[in-house]
Motif scaffolding. Structure first.
Motif, mmCIF file in Angstrom:
data_model
loop_
_atom_site.group_PDB
_atom_site.id
_atom_site.type_symbol
_atom_site.label_atom_id
_atom_site.label_comp_id
_atom_site.label_asym_id
_atom_site.label_seq_id
_atom_site.Cartn_x
_atom_site.Cartn_y
_atom_site.Cartn_z
ATOM 1 N N ALA A 164 0.831 -1.206 0.000
ATOM 2 C CA ALA A 164 0.000 0.000 0.000
ATOM 3 C C ALA A 164 0.863 1.253 0.000
ATOM 4 O O ALA A 164 0.563 2.241 -0.688
ATOM 5 C CB ALA A 164 -0.931 -0.006 1.210
ATOM 6 N N GLU A 165 1.967 1.226 0.747
ATOM 7 C CA GLU A 165 2.856 2.386 0.807
ATOM 8 C C GLU A 165 3.624 2.571 -0.496
ATOM 9 O O GLU A 165 3.915 3.697 -0.909
ATOM 10 C CB GLU A 165 3.833 2.227 1.969
ATOM 11 C CG GLU A 165 3.152 2.316 3.334
ATOM 12 C CD GLU A 165 4.090 1.957 4.474
ATOM 13 O OE1 GLU A 165 5.282 1.657 4.186
ATOM 14 O OE2 GLU A 165 3.649 1.960 5.630
ATOM 15 N N ARG A 166 3.942 1.447 -1.173
ATOM 16 C CA ARG A 166 4.651 1.531 -2.457
ATOM 17 C C ARG A 166 3.736 2.028 -3.559
ATOM 18 O O ARG A 166 4.190 2.515 -4.587
ATOM 19 C CB ARG A 166 5.187 0.154 -2.858
ATOM 20 C CG ARG A 166 6.363 -0.313 -2.037
ATOM 21 C CD ARG A 166 6.576 -1.804 -2.244
ATOM 22 N NE ARG A 166 6.813 -2.132 -3.638
ATOM 23 C CZ ARG A 166 8.011 -2.152 -4.225
ATOM 24 N NH1 ARG A 166 9.085 -1.832 -3.523
ATOM 25 N NH2 ARG A 166 8.142 -2.483 -5.492
ATOM 26 N N GLY A 167 2.441 1.868 -3.374
ATOM 27 C CA GLY A 167 1.472 2.241 -4.392
ATOM 28 C C GLY A 167 1.225 3.732 -4.402
ATOM 29 O O GLY A 167 1.967 4.547 -3.873
ATOM 30 N N GLY A 168 0.133 4.086 -5.008
ATOM 31 C CA GLY A 168 -0.238 5.486 -5.063
ATOM 32 C C GLY A 168 0.493 6.259 -6.135
ATOM 33 O O GLY A 168 1.085 7.306 -5.897
ATOM 34 N N ALA A 169 0.503 5.728 -7.366
ATOM 35 C CA ALA A 169 1.150 6.466 -8.457
ATOM 36 C C ALA A 169 0.535 7.838 -8.636
ATOM 37 O O ALA A 169 1.206 8.796 -9.014
ATOM 38 C CB ALA A 169 1.060 5.663 -9.758
ATOM 39 N N SER A 170 -0.758 7.956 -8.331
ATOM 40 C CA SER A 170 -1.414 9.258 -8.480
ATOM 41 C C SER A 170 -0.766 10.297 -7.587
ATOM 42 O O SER A 170 -0.589 11.447 -7.962
ATOM 43 C CB SER A 170 -2.897 9.135 -8.137
ATOM 44 O OG SER A 170 -3.589 8.422 -9.123
ATOM 45 N N LEU A 171 -0.394 9.891 -6.373
ATOM 46 C CA LEU A 171 0.233 10.831 -5.450
ATOM 47 C C LEU A 171 1.582 11.284 -5.988
ATOM 48 O O LEU A 171 1.987 12.432 -5.821
ATOM 49 C CB LEU A 171 0.398 10.175 -4.077
ATOM 50 C CG LEU A 171 -0.904 9.790 -3.354
ATOM 51 C CD1 LEU A 171 -0.582 9.073 -2.051
ATOM 52 C CD2 LEU A 171 -1.759 11.023 -3.090
ATOM 53 N N ALA A 172 2.291 10.365 -6.651
ATOM 54 C CA ALA A 172 3.632 10.691 -7.129
ATOM 55 C C ALA A 172 3.612 11.555 -8.380
ATOM 56 O O ALA A 172 4.481 12.398 -8.574
ATOM 57 C CB ALA A 172 4.404 9.393 -7.404
ATOM 58 N N TYR A 173 2.617 11.341 -9.264
ATOM 59 C CA TYR A 173 2.678 11.958 -10.572
ATOM 60 C C TYR A 173 1.521 12.902 -10.874
ATOM 61 O O TYR A 173 1.488 13.530 -11.928
ATOM 62 C CB TYR A 173 2.717 10.875 -11.654
ATOM 63 C CG TYR A 173 3.762 9.826 -11.412
ATOM 64 C CD1 TYR A 173 5.087 10.171 -11.200
ATOM 65 C CD2 TYR A 173 3.421 8.478 -11.377
ATOM 66 C CE1 TYR A 173 6.054 9.209 -10.968
ATOM 67 C CE2 TYR A 173 4.380 7.508 -11.155
ATOM 68 C CZ TYR A 173 5.689 7.875 -10.946
ATOM 69 O OH TYR A 173 6.633 6.921 -10.723
ATOM 70 N N GLY A 174 0.564 12.971 -9.962
ATOM 71 C CA GLY A 174 -0.643 13.718 -10.266
ATOM 72 C C GLY A 174 -0.413 15.190 -10.535
ATOM 73 O O GLY A 174 -1.169 15.812 -11.275
ATOM 74 N N ALA A 175 0.629 15.777 -9.948
ATOM 75 C CA ALA A 175 0.869 17.213 -10.120
ATOM 76 C C ALA A 175 1.801 17.522 -11.286
ATOM 77 O O ALA A 175 1.993 18.681 -11.630
ATOM 78 C CB ALA A 175 1.468 17.783 -8.832
ATOM 79 N N ALA A 176 2.378 16.484 -11.909
ATOM 80 C CA ALA A 176 3.347 16.713 -12.977
ATOM 81 C C ALA A 176 2.648 17.168 -14.250
ATOM 82 O O ALA A 176 1.515 16.807 -14.527
ATOM 83 C CB ALA A 176 4.150 15.442 -13.239
ATOM 84 N N GLN A 177 3.352 17.951 -15.039
ATOM 85 C CA GLN A 177 2.844 18.431 -16.314
ATOM 86 C C GLN A 177 3.311 17.505 -17.438
ATOM 87 O O GLN A 177 4.275 16.761 -17.284
ATOM 88 C CB GLN A 177 3.352 19.850 -16.570
ATOM 89 C CG GLN A 177 2.879 20.860 -15.549
ATOM 90 C CD GLN A 177 1.364 21.001 -15.547
ATOM 91 O OE1 GLN A 177 0.746 21.193 -16.589
ATOM 92 N NE2 GLN A 177 0.764 20.899 -14.366
ATOM 93 N N PRO A 178 2.657 17.534 -18.591
ATOM 94 C CA PRO A 178 3.158 16.754 -19.723
ATOM 95 C C PRO A 178 4.583 17.169 -20.061
ATOM 96 O O PRO A 178 4.979 18.316 -19.849
ATOM 97 C CB PRO A 178 2.199 17.116 -20.860
ATOM 98 C CG PRO A 178 0.968 17.620 -20.190
ATOM 99 C CD PRO A 178 1.422 18.275 -18.930
ATOM 100 N N PRO A 179 5.371 16.254 -20.589
ATOM 101 C CA PRO A 179 6.766 16.592 -20.896
ATOM 102 C C PRO A 179 6.864 17.603 -22.031
ATOM 103 O O PRO A 179 6.033 17.630 -22.943
ATOM 104 C CB PRO A 179 7.374 15.246 -21.301
ATOM 105 C CG PRO A 179 6.217 14.429 -21.742
ATOM 106 C CD PRO A 179 5.051 14.866 -20.909
ATOM 107 N N GLY A 180 7.899 18.430 -21.949
ATOM 108 C CA GLY A 180 8.173 19.392 -23.010
ATOM 109 C C GLY A 180 9.295 18.912 -23.899
ATOM 110 O O GLY A 180 9.834 17.809 -23.718
ATOM 111 N N PRO A 181 9.696 19.707 -24.867
ATOM 112 C CA PRO A 181 10.760 19.301 -25.794
ATOM 113 C C PRO A 181 12.058 18.917 -25.093
ATOM 114 O O PRO A 181 12.727 17.965 -25.512
ATOM 115 C CB PRO A 181 10.951 20.543 -26.667
ATOM 116 C CG PRO A 181 9.642 21.266 -26.592
ATOM 117 C CD PRO A 181 9.120 21.017 -25.219
ATOM 118 N N GLU A 182 12.405 19.646 -24.019
ATOM 119 C CA GLU A 182 13.650 19.330 -23.320
ATOM 120 C C GLU A 182 13.578 17.961 -22.661
ATOM 121 O O GLU A 182 14.564 17.208 -22.651
ATOM 122 C CB GLU A 182 13.952 20.403 -22.266
ATOM 123 C CG GLU A 182 14.133 21.803 -22.833
ATOM 124 C CD GLU A 182 12.799 22.512 -23.065
ATOM 125 O OE1 GLU A 182 11.739 21.917 -22.740
ATOM 126 O OE2 GLU A 182 12.818 23.627 -23.595
#
Length: 685
Positions: A164-182
């Motif tokens: 359960a502690e290893r899970g939660g991908a939403s918590l890890a990535y939910g605030a990230a933006q789509p990748p840019g060219p760099e």
């Protein structure tokens, strides 16, 4: 105690229906029985074409003494990982966390509450290579359960908490933006460092076909002009096509190479690999044919794409029009047993028997067959070690045809006839595009029939998919995220090729289900629906495995659907989902290749191409073909009669002075329409 697998629909489970082990399918009844008897559960997970699954079955599960011990001290549950990827994912994560590795067969011991406490993969019948025997493992687990149950329960509860502690991908990535060219450039640089410049591909042995990464590199080249990206694709695709991983007689790819040189494969052939690679080679041809690639690589790409498509139709197509999951690695060895690769490998003597001495010499030289061999017992896996075109191509073609006929007389590998929704969606996309590129309407028809099966058998009137079917009957297991995403992808590709708007509407129905039942509050995605069977953890993994993750596949389908329909909500959902690519792409690009490919499409627009004109007009067909052959990343194509309302992208697109016309738009801006197919090709790369 009876074995209860006889009425299952999974070919893998049916393979175990005659075992003396009292197998049960995964069910509430199985765990209730374990609670009633006060015994642990043995969970064994595998799949039909898994070599070591068959080995362990022959060594242990068909052994009466082992079965008697299992039946006395455990409730035994057998799971087909292809039918229940959710169960497989949850417990494979536990195995990998505990042991640092995973694989199949997966062997997990559970409490009656389905909590894992001991793990492994294959166990031999007698101790060897530092591994305990399966019987020793069973006795050790049974003793711990009988004498130290509180300790076992504590271990199980701790493992569940850790998961359960290893899970939660939403918590890890939910605030990230789509990748840019760099970000995408950094991913390219990471891949460049990991690239095998000698043999192609990435990393060492075992070496897997990097389908999704190759799609990213092709799209990156199309967007940026990066020659390095294209060169990695060219080198890898040529090495695989000339290597033993590719079936030089019948077409199609094996699962992976056991070495770093693509010489000796693990011989099982999977639908998902071949669908993905068929599309990669077709796209490589599309990217290189105009410029005339060096060493005839575009011709090689074309040949492999078409041969792989033909393999899919010839070897994996079911009577109902869908595509079976896999061909086994093993087949009858002619000595009363089974051997991996027996169907595919050749000795010089076997070549002589099939061809006669003179042509056998030619075949041995052309396909790299030697007395020493490259496989077991002096046999060779067929390859194309010589890069030069054969001096007598007609004679080589005759030799190839005769060897294929001779091989057809050998005992054939078993086929898993289970139709998996996701993998059939991948096949629909690959066959539709390959058929369109190479003027093969039969392949487009095969794609259409598979799509029809998915609608007729797998899809219900609520927009919900069944994961599998067998003999035209849907299985009882609910579709997971990759099923909805890959089937939607296939429907959208089919609509682009055929101009039939109904496929867009059906894709929208599936993607509505994705957004309504698979999305978290922050827009991130789970692998199972919110109303699916509850496991010890709700699986959520954005990284690619053998096929695109459901997460990134959904992002791609949502983005394409938004471009075709002009709807904002699916595009916003795609952008939120791509936040994970910004977080992972630069660090582990090999494991999120499809997400990187979708991000390339987002950066490019994606471009929206509407072709309007009478369907029987050669000018319409020329514009449509130019649109389909454009390399702009993730471009969507719609074609239809003037005034058609089937696909929103076609609305308000008049003819150009009475002639068929093409409109190219992106980011809310449209170019002037054109009636010139060459000009359209120039706009699309």
């Amino acid at each position: 105690m009876p074995n209860r697998l006889a009425h299952e629909t999974s070919p893998y489970l049916l393979q175990h229906a005659d075992n003396p082990v009292a197998w049960r399918p995964w069910s509430d009844d199985a765990f209730e029985e374990a609670r009633r008897r006060g015994v642990p559960v043995l969970l064994s997970v595998g799949y039909s074409s898994c070599h070591w699954c068959h080995v362990m079955a022959r060594e242990s599960f068909e052994d009466e003494a082992t079965a008697d011990y299992l039946n006395a001290h455990f409730v035994s549950v057998k799971v087909d990982r292809e039918e229940r990827p959710d169960v497989d994912a949850v417990y494979m994560e536990a195995v990998q966390a505990a042991t640092g590795q995973g694989g199949w067969p997966m062997t997990v011991f559970l409490t009656p509450e389905a909590e894992p406490f001991y793990f492994g993969t294959y166990f031999p019948p007698a101790p060897r290579h530092g591994m305990p025997s399966f019987r020793q493992v069973l006795e050790g687990v049974q003793a711990a359960w009988a004498d130290r149950r509180d300790e076992v329960q504590d271990v199980a509860e701790r493992i569940v908490r850790d998961l359960a502690e290893r899970g939660g991908a939403s918590l890890a990535y939910g605030a990230a933006q789509p990748p840019g060219p760099e970000d995408l450039h950094t991913a390219l640089m990471t891949l460049t460092r990991e690239f095998d410049a000698v043999h192609g591909g990435f990393g060492g042995a075992p070496k897997f076909p990097p389908s999704m990464v190759l799609e990213f590199l092709l799209r990156h080249h199309a967007r940026t002009g990066s020659e390095g990206a294209l060169q990695m694709v060219q080198a890898t695709c040529e090495a695989m096509a000339r290597g033993g991983i590719y079936d030089q007689l019948g077409g199609g790819f094996a699962r992976y190479a056991v070495d770093a040189t693509w010489t000796v494969p693990h011989f099982e052939k999977m639908l998902y690999d071949n669908a993905l690679l068929c599309r990669v080679y077709a796209h490589l041809w599309r990217a290189t044919a105009r410029g005339g690639a060096a060493n005839g690589l575009s011709d090689l790409a074309r040949r492999v794409a078409v041969e792989t498509a033909d393999f899919l139709v010839r070897e994996l197509r079911t009577e109902q029009g869908g595509f079976a999951s896999a061909l086994d690695a093993d087949s009858d060895d002619g000595k009363g047993g089974h051997a991996e690769g027996a169907y595919y490998v050749w000795t010089p003597e076997q070549l002589s028997e099939a061809l006669g001495e003179k042509d056998a010499e030619l075949a041995a030289e052309h396909f790299g067959v030697t007395e020493e061999g490259t496989f077991e017992q002096g046999a060779s896996v067929l390859r194309l070690p010589d890069r030069e075109a054969p001096a007598d191509a007609g004679r080589v073609a005759s030799v190839r045809e005769r060897l294929l006929a001779a091989r057809g007389q050998r005992p054939r590998p078993g086929r898993d006839d289970k139709v998996v929704a996701a993998w059939n969606g991948l096949a629909v996309a690959a066959l539709a595009e390959t058929g369109a590129y190479f003027d093969r309407p039969d392949l487009v028809e095969a794609a259409t029939e598979a799509a029809d099966l998915l609608v007729r058998v797998h899809l219900d009137d609520r927009g919900r998919l069944a994961r599998t079917s067998l003999d035209g009957t849907a299985g009882s297991h609910a579709g997971v995220l990759e099923d909805y995403a890959d089937v939607a992808e296939g429907f959208l590709a089919l609509s682009s090729v055929t101009g039939e708007g109904a496929w867009v509407e059906l894709a929208g129905l599936l993607l509505d289900t994705v957004q309504g039942h698979f999305a978290a509050e922050d827009g991130m995605l789970y692998d199972t629906a919110d109303d699916a069977e509850a496991l010890i953890r709700r699986p959520q993994d954005p990284t690619d495995n053998a096929a695109p993750s459901g997460w990134t596949a959904a992002a791609g389908a949502l983005l394409s659907y938004a471009a075709v329909t002009g709807e904002d909500r699916p595009r916003e959902a795609a952008e939120r989902a791509l936040g994970v690519v910004q977080a992972l792409g630069a660090r582990v690009p090999r494991f999120i290749g499809w997400g990187l490919a979708v991000a390339e499409a987002l950066l490019d627009g994606p471009r929206e191409v509407a072709v309007v004109g009478p369907g029987d007009d050669p000018a319409t067909r020329a514009l449509h073909r130019a649109a389909l052959l454009g390399t702009a990343p993730g471009a969507v194509v719609a074609v239809g009669e003037p005034g058609s309302r089937e696909v929103p992208l076609l609305l308000d697109r008049p003819l150009l002075e009475g002639r068929p016309a093409a409109y190219v738009c992106r980011r809310f801006t449209c170019d002037a329409p054109t009636a010139d197919a060459g000009a359209l090709a120039g706009k699309l790369g």
